[in-house]
Write an enzyme that holds these catalytic residues in place. Structure first.
Site, short mmCIF file in Angstrom:
data_model
loop_
_atom_site.label_atom_id
_atom_site.label_comp_id
_atom_site.label_asym_id
_atom_site.label_seq_id
_atom_site.Cartn_x
_atom_site.Cartn_y
_atom_site.Cartn_z
CG ASP A 108 -40.32 -92.26 -27.38
OD1 ASP A 108 -40.47 -93.28 -26.68
OD2 ASP A 108 -40.69 -91.13 -26.99
NE ARG A 123 -47.41 -96.97 -21.52
CZ ARG A 123 -47.00 -95.87 -22.14
NH1 ARG A 123 -47.86 -95.11 -22.79
NH2 ARG A 123 -45.74 -95.52 -22.09
C1 S3P Z 1 -41.58 -89.15 -22.30
C2 S3P Z 1 -40.60 -89.95 -21.76
C3 S3P Z 1 -40.31 -91.30 -22.26
C4 S3P Z 1 -40.86 -91.50 -23.66
C5 S3P Z 1 -42.28 -91.04 -23.78
C6 S3P Z 1 -42.39 -89.56 -23.45
C7 S3P Z 1 -41.80 -87.82 -21.70
O1 S3P Z 1 -40.89 -92.26 -21.38
O2 S3P Z 1 -40.76 -92.86 -24.05
O3 S3P Z 1 -42.75 -91.25 -25.11
O4 S3P Z 1 -42.45 -86.96 -22.35
O5 S3P Z 1 -41.32 -87.60 -20.59
P1 S3P Z 1 -40.17 -92.70 -20.01
O6 S3P Z 1 -39.98 -91.51 -19.18
O7 S3P Z 1 -41.09 -93.68 -19.38
O8 S3P Z 1 -38.86 -93.31 -20.44
#
Ligand code: S3P
Length: 444
Positions: A324, A125
């Protein structure tokens, strides 16, 4: 490596009943990590019980927080007042991108070198998106593959405030920069190009750190905090995780005669775009907002499956409010009349798995006509067959195909359901309570 844990779900009656989802994962991570740098005690009730938040908690302990958990799962965490302890070894983030990206923002100003690493999925990632702004603040950090992938090595340095435009609507990146801003002198400003979950700007003021938040014309936001700032411990109750409830709500929408209520769930509007989509597709959605907890609204949602659903396109600007829930949306798209198209969702390629590729491959295995595009999917509704699907260490993929098994024409076998524990250890039990026929253990 632990042995894979297969799961088989057989077709059964429409799901019915009430789900009380675990505490929200995003909110729990933020409470643990702000508690770590806060002065005094932070008490977190109804914390998410999964492995991802456990990774944040373990890291917090390694960095000097003193942690006690009571029998009901409440976390009592005495913070460090901002002076973290040298962990003396790598910080293990497991499968959790949120732990790694948020914690990085807190480590960059500490007077020691730390390494953040995790499992195979986490090491695929991207971290370049946090390295760039943190370096602009004066941070010293490096990663593998040309600073693109974890492990991430951070050496503490003095920081200065910046104004930063995040290229993608990522709450994790914005939070990481704001967390670093706590230790930087001056006003740290972050601009997001579109809507993203806003838990950080709701929670920081509760910890005594004011955040100036402005919504911008394109649905994005501009967030500013003045550092150095020192959070103060608090008590909070975490609302139920909407993203966990979404699998059951999706199945209810996709099955005529099904009716599922999610109770005590977060109804934060930056998270509930999926409910708007369910309504557009023809499902009956009833929402009742009951209360607010820690700046977050909480309530109850009931979804009833209609006799027929219509296909619905998801344009790029809807994606962040349901990022999500896209895997759960596939459960609804396969049940709809016509082709549903998802666009502008390339971020799904860098989640716990490449979700666009994995969803397309698994749906194809089950006999669904699906086209994968660089930034989306086109799904033709139709009957779902049985078959064996692969999860690639992704909890949301495992839960998607588990609920889909309740309304397929044959059993759906999930190669390895271990990852479900990252966010929702009680998922299988809940699915059974709602009427799902689930077998665990080795396949024959
Ligand atoms: C999250 C933000 C999202 C989400 C992840 C949790 C967070 O990711 O997909 O499951 O807790 O800030 P991104 O900020 O990369 O979009």
């Amino acid at each position: 490596m632990t042995a894979p844990r297969p799961l088989r779900v057989r077709p059964g009656r429409p799901l019915a009943g009430v789900v009380v989802p675990p505490g929200d994962k995003s909110i729990t991570h933020r409470a643990i990590l702000l508690g770590l740098v806060a002065r005094g005690e932070t008490i977190i009730e109804h914390a998410n019980p999964g492995d991802d938040c456990a990774a944040s908690l373990r890291c917090a302990e390694c960095l000097g927080a003193s942690v006690r958990r009571t029998a009901d799962g409440t976390i009592h965490l005495v913070g460090t007042g901002g002076r973290l302890r040298d962990p003396g070894g790598p910080l293990e983030c497991g499968n959790s991108g949120t732990t790694l990206r948020l914690l990085a923002g807190l480590l960059v100003a500490q007077p020691f070198t730390s390494t953040l690493r995790g499992d195979e999925s986490l090491h695929r990632r991207p971290v370049g998106r946090i390295i760039e702004p943190l370096r602009l603040m004066g941070a010293l950090l490096s990663a593998e593959q040309g600073d693109r992938l974890p492990p991430l090595v951070i050496t503490g340095a003095p920081l200065h405030a910046i104004e930063y435009r995040v290229p993608m609507a990522s709450a994790q990146v914005a939070t990481c920069v704001l967390f670093a801003g706590l230790a930087a002198s001056g006003v740290t400003t972050v601009e997001l190009p579109g809507p993203a979950r806003d838990h950080t700007q709701r929670m920081l003021p509760a910890f005594g750190v004011p955040v100036e938040a402005k919504t911008l014309a394109h649905g994005g936001s501009r967030l500013a905090l003045t550092g150095p700032a020192s959070p103060l411990g608090l008590s909070l109750r975490v609302p139920g995780d909407f993203s966990a409830a979404a699998f059951f709500l999706a199945t209810a929408a996709a099955t005529p005669g099904a009716r599922v209520t999610a109770s005590g769930v977060s109804l934060n509007p930056t998270r509930t775009g999926f409910l708007d989509v369910l309504e557009r597709m023809g499902a009956r959605v009833e929402r009742r907002e009951d209360a607010t907890a820690g700046g977050e609204s909480v309530g109850e949602v009931t979804v009833t499956g209609p006799d027929a659903l219509e296909a619905c396109d998801i344009p790029a600007d809807w994606v962040p409010r349901m990022i999500d829930e896209i895997p759960a949306w596939c459960v609804v798209a396969v049940a709809a009349r016509g082709i549903s198209r998802l666009t502008g969702a390339s971020e799904l390629r860098v989640k716990e798995s490449d979700r666009l590729a994995v969803l397309a491959a698994n749906l194809t295995t089950l006999g669904i006509a699906v086209t994968e595009t660089p930034e989306g999917l086109a799904i033709q509704g139709g009957p779902v067959g049985g078959g064996r699907v692969m999860t690639h260490l992704d909890h949301r993929i495992a839960m998607t195909f588990a609920v889909l098994g309740t309304r397929a024409r044959g059993p759906i076998e999930i190669d390895d359901a271990t990852a479900i524990a990252t966010s929702y250890p009680g998922f299988v039990e809940t699915l059974r309570t709602l009427g799902g026929v689930v077998e665990t253990g080795e396949s024959g």
